[in-house]
Design an enzyme around this catalytic site. Sequence first.
Site, mmCIF file in Angstrom:
data_model
loop_
_atom_site.group_PDB
_atom_site.id
_atom_site.type_symbol
_atom_site.label_atom_id
_atom_site.label_comp_id
_atom_site.label_asym_id
_atom_site.label_seq_id
_atom_site.Cartn_x
_atom_site.Cartn_y
_atom_site.Cartn_z
ATOM 1 N N LYS A 130 22.896 -0.892 -17.891
ATOM 2 C CA LYS A 130 23.752 0.295 -17.845
ATOM 3 C C LYS A 130 24.654 0.380 -19.069
ATOM 4 O O LYS A 130 25.152 1.456 -19.402
ATOM 5 C CB LYS A 130 24.585 0.312 -16.566
ATOM 6 C CG LYS A 130 23.763 0.611 -15.319
ATOM 7 C CD LYS A 130 24.046 1.995 -14.770
ATOM 8 C CE LYS A 130 22.895 2.509 -13.925
ATOM 9 N NZ LYS A 130 23.087 3.883 -13.455
ATOM 10 N N ASP A 188 29.181 2.574 -9.024
ATOM 11 C CA ASP A 188 29.197 1.471 -8.062
ATOM 12 C C ASP A 188 29.364 0.159 -8.810
ATOM 13 O O ASP A 188 29.163 -0.908 -8.247
ATOM 14 C CB ASP A 188 27.978 1.486 -7.138
ATOM 15 C CG ASP A 188 26.755 2.056 -7.781
ATOM 16 O OD1 ASP A 188 26.523 1.750 -8.972
ATOM 17 O OD2 ASP A 188 26.024 2.824 -7.120
HETATM 18 C C1 LIG Z 1 21.822 -3.038 -11.900
HETATM 19 C C2 LIG Z 1 21.349 -1.679 -11.583
HETATM 20 N N1 LIG Z 1 20.035 -1.469 -11.431
HETATM 21 C C3 LIG Z 1 19.545 -0.255 -11.152
HETATM 22 C C4 LIG Z 1 20.371 0.832 -10.986
HETATM 23 C C5 LIG Z 1 19.778 2.161 -10.634
HETATM 24 O O1 LIG Z 1 19.861 3.081 -11.700
HETATM 25 P P1 LIG Z 1 19.729 4.642 -11.405
HETATM 26 O O2 LIG Z 1 20.933 5.036 -10.603
HETATM 27 O O3 LIG Z 1 19.673 5.247 -12.751
HETATM 28 O O4 LIG Z 1 18.476 4.843 -10.615
HETATM 29 C C6 LIG Z 1 21.749 0.670 -11.118
HETATM 30 C C7 LIG Z 1 22.669 1.796 -10.940
HETATM 31 O O5 LIG Z 1 23.866 1.654 -10.916
HETATM 32 C C8 LIG Z 1 22.252 -0.620 -11.431
HETATM 33 O O6 LIG Z 1 23.566 -0.838 -11.585
#
Ligand SMILES: Cc1ncc(COP(=O)(O)O)c(C=O)c1O
Length: 394
Positions: A78, A127
């Site tokens: 992210k 989050d």
């Molecule tokens: C560690 C991690 N993996 C996957 C995701 C999922 O990403 P997206 O919301 O773009 O589907 C998030 C989203 O906050 C995340 O923090």
Amino acid sequence: VTTILTANPAVDRTTPYPDRLKPILSRAAGAHAAAEIASWPGYAPTPLVDQPELANEAGVARVVVKDESGRFGLGSFKALGGAYALGRILAAEVSAAIGGPAPSMAALADGVGAAVTGNITATCATDGNHGRSVAWGAAKFGCKAVIYVHGTVSQGRRDAIARFGASIEVVPGTYDDAVRACAADAARLGRRVVSDTSWDGYRDVPRDVMQGYGVMVAEALDLWDGPPPTHVFVPGGVGGVAASVVAECWERFGPARPVVVVVEPTAADCLRRSAEAGLLTAVGGDLDTIMAGLACGEPSPLAWEILSPGADAFLAIDDDQVAAMMRRLAGGRPPIVSGESGAAAPAGLAAVARFPSSRRAIRLDRMARVLCVSTEGATDPEVYARIVGVTPAS
Ligand SMILES: Cc1ncc(COP(=O)(O)O)c(C=O)c1O
């Protein structure tokens, strides 16, 4: 344990990456993102890690984990998205205020346009990981940040955001409620919203966020040695990172692209339900799961435009399966620190691999070469230690 696999009835596996999707995500825009991000101090591609034992257990030829735990010291992919989208906003603001072309992000970080950026407040809901990216970008590019979290975001994740000087607003409800509260306050107070999800009339920023994620996908495919992956497992929250996987794979490989499987918690499987229903579908309730980054009840419509024709299957799994995979990876050879959302992808592979019918549904056979994106490390070390039984450092 509940494992629900839904093959996407709308997937298009016959045409090249459609021109109509290129204004959302493209390799050309990805090259721009990669050039900007490579200029940030501390940039290095994150590693691909072969896991021969996992491959053996899953009955496939190869399992390779893209390990995002070391990304810019923030612990997740992210870092690429929110900070990049914020840099684009600030560069455009500086150009509009003082004239001339938009400064590069390296120039912004050097203080170019500081008089303009210093008066800007960036804001988003999170989050945990997206807010950390935006707060980090704000510190780097010289603007202020106000980050919205809902009540169940862990203290460790809040502290990691506050460490960059951002202020934290706590709101009741879920991530989706925080998105709405953040946007409403921003409209009233003149803040710039840097959201990782999209809505009607709000598309450019989440597009840039996803294009930033695409840098991770391009790295993985560039670093891959030998015949390309036949399958990619990626976690799904609002669908942004999964869309960036689909877009990069589809534009690179066309109809011969790898099968993409999007993994969600059963408590928040809005993408899987959308595929099943054939239209955007929200999941209500408190979205209770240890996979904090995936606890999203409403898909991003912009991401869905790519996932609907491009993703092959959606998989919902339980917390127990992820916790087991976190422990498995921590004790693996070589060990990988994979957080609650990060371990969803390899846990999804393990879940599908057990059943002949689900293997057939996604064409997973002994020859398969599987890329699993471990999207985060121990982004909250205390939570990690509680689940795995050892600290991330050990
Ligand atoms: C560690 C991690 N993996 C996957 C995701 C999922 O990403 P997206 O919301 O773009 O589907 C998030 C989203 O906050 C995340 O923090």
